[in-house]
Design an enzyme around this catalytic site. Structure first.
Site, PDB file in Angstrom:
ATOM      1  N   LYS A 138       0.853  -1.193   0.000  1.00 16.49           N
ATOM      2  CA  LYS A 138       0.000   0.000   0.000  1.00 16.49           C
ATOM      3  C   LYS A 138       0.885   1.238   0.000  1.00 16.49           C
ATOM      4  CE  LYS A 138      -3.565   2.456   2.549  1.00 16.49           C
ATOM      5  NZ  LYS A 138      -4.622   2.387   3.558  1.00 16.49           N
ATOM      6  N   LYS A 144      -2.208  -1.467  -3.859  1.00 15.75           N
ATOM      7  CA  LYS A 144      -3.091  -0.303  -3.784  1.00 15.75           C
ATOM      8  C   LYS A 144      -2.276   0.969  -3.916  1.00 15.75           C
ATOM      9  CE  LYS A 144      -6.056   1.910  -0.456  1.00 15.75           C
ATOM     10  NZ  LYS A 144      -6.432   1.997   0.918  1.00 15.75           N
TER      11      LYS A 144
HETATM   12  C1  PBG Z   1      -7.585   3.375   5.735  1.00 14.59           C
HETATM   13  C2  PBG Z   1      -7.803   3.200   4.285  1.00 14.59           C
HETATM   14  C3  PBG Z   1      -7.617   4.140   3.277  1.00 14.59           C
HETATM   15  C4  PBG Z   1      -8.069   3.556   2.100  1.00 14.59           C
HETATM   16  C5  PBG Z   1      -8.484   2.267   2.418  1.00 14.59           C
HETATM   17  N1  PBG Z   1      -8.296   2.060   3.772  1.00 14.59           N
HETATM   18  C6  PBG Z   1      -7.148   5.530   3.329  1.00 14.59           C
HETATM   19  C7  PBG Z   1      -5.782   5.812   3.743  1.00 14.59           C
HETATM   20  O1  PBG Z   1      -4.948   4.917   3.903  1.00 14.59           O
HETATM   21  O2  PBG Z   1      -5.506   6.983   3.950  1.00 14.59           O
HETATM   22  C8  PBG Z   1      -8.120   4.242   0.776  1.00 14.59           C
HETATM   23  C9  PBG Z   1      -9.178   3.751  -0.165  1.00 14.59           C
HETATM   24  C10 PBG Z   1      -9.511   4.681  -1.275  1.00 14.59           C
HETATM   25  O3  PBG Z   1      -8.903   5.747  -1.482  1.00 14.59           O
HETATM   26  O4  PBG Z   1     -10.446   4.338  -2.011  1.00 14.59           O
HETATM   27  N2  PBG Z   1      -6.389   2.947   6.231  1.00 14.59           N
END
Ligand code: PBG
Length: 331
Positions: free
Chosen positions: A196, A254
């Protein structure tokens, strides 16, 4: 080789194109993220995600039935937490009667066969908008992992089929796995957000949940001390290897489109299912262009989904899941 080889022969009609098509899309490939809010009769459009909504539990039921009727068999739940329930310890995150825990039960009651996954991270519960506990301007690792493990356990107790840790703390997969095993949740799976990135594409999601890092002195305004550096590729292999070793059943890359090289790297390296999250900013980007008539939305979402799958994704979490499922069944 010409004229012995004329590549256009294999493109000459829809029939031959279908016959030699290498990648296909099915509703089975898709998971629908859902945003849940407290209250009744609420279907609240997210301003930076036109056409996407936050649902109260009563209306969530209808939405889940619709999703199931389109052939999509999994949802990924997120909750918007009321400001007065936020703190720096994740207290509400482990409340057995919290919104997430009730949302899991609501979906399972409505459609027991629906595979329910839950987001495990502290940011929606954090007064600082961080995925872990903050102390002296730092996001604590091990203390956060303790809470995340309790949180994952409480989701499993509520009936979640899979937990999906999205926090990027070190060691959380092992700790969650151990917590689940210890309490007898052998069958609860873990979909780890393993690669991520600290991406600028999460903006609309943070609007949806009111979960952006706060802009206050001495608190990091970004998530770069835990989410991955967008410049790095081998780091994704290392992160994913660790998560698999620690017990992840599914790993995830992601965001999607900008990171398909990573998807292919993982596909070529590991033998576990790979998920790709086409994130909120990707959705917003397509929507904005489509609303102006600059892009053909349906064609673009099919093309992007196909590209994600071609890169190596086994499943796709997308705000376009319903639309793609509709489009495929129309074909
Ligand atoms: C929370 C989380 C996030 C997303 C999924 N889980 C946001 C972040 O990490 O700031 C992002 C999903 C999206 O942008 O569609 N940890």
């Amino acid at each position: 080789m010409y004229p012995l080889r004329r590549n256009r022969r294999l493109r000459a009609s829809q029939a031959i194109r279908s016959l030699v098509q290498e990648t296909t899309l099915s509703p089975n490939d898709f998971q629908a993220p859902l945003f849940v809010v407290e209250g009744k009769n609420i279907k609240d459009e997210i301003s930076s995600m036109p056409g996407y909504y936050r649902f109260s539990l009563d209306l969530l039921v209808e939405e889940v039935k619709l999703i199931w009727s389109l052939g999509i068999k999994s949802v990924l739940l997120f909750v918007k937490v009321e400001q007065n329930l936020k703190d720096n310890k994740g207290t509400e995150a482990i409340n057995p009667d919290g919104l997430m825990q009730r949302a899991v039960k609501t979906v399972k009651d409505a459609i027991p066969e629906m595979l329910v996954m839950t987001d495990v991270a502290l940011d929606p519960y954090s007064i600082f908008g961080h995925d872990g506990i903050v102390e002296k301007g730092k996001i604590l690792n091990d203390a956060s992992v303790d809470v995340l493990s309790q949180m994952a356990l409480s989701h499993a107790q509520a009936g979640a089929d899979f937990v999906a840790p999205s926090d990027m703390m070190d060691g959380r997969i092992l700790s969650i796995r151990e917590a689940l095993e210890h309490e007898g949740f052998y069958d609860t799976g873990i979909m780890s957000y393993s690669a991520k990135y600290a991406s600028a594409f999460y903006g609309p999601f943070r609007d949806a949940l009111d979960s952006a890092p706060v802009d206050t002195k001495d608190i990091p305004k970004d998530k770069k001390t835990y989410q991955m550096d967008i410049a790095n590729r081998t780091e994704a292999i290392r992160e994913t290897q660790m998560d698999i070793d620690e017990g992840a059943d599914i790993v995830m890359v992601k965001p999607g489109l900008c990171y398909l090289d990573i998807v292919r790297d993982l596909k070529n390296t590991f033998d576990v299912p790979i998920a790709v999250y086409q994130v909120s900013g990707e959705y917003a980007m397509i929507k904005a262009a489509a609303q102006r008539g600059w892009l053909d939305e349906n064609a673009v979402i099919l093309e992007q989904s196909m590209a994600i799958k071609r890169a190596g994704a086994d499943l796709i979490s997308s705000y376009y899941s319903k639309d793609v499922a509709r489009l495929i069944s129309d074909l």
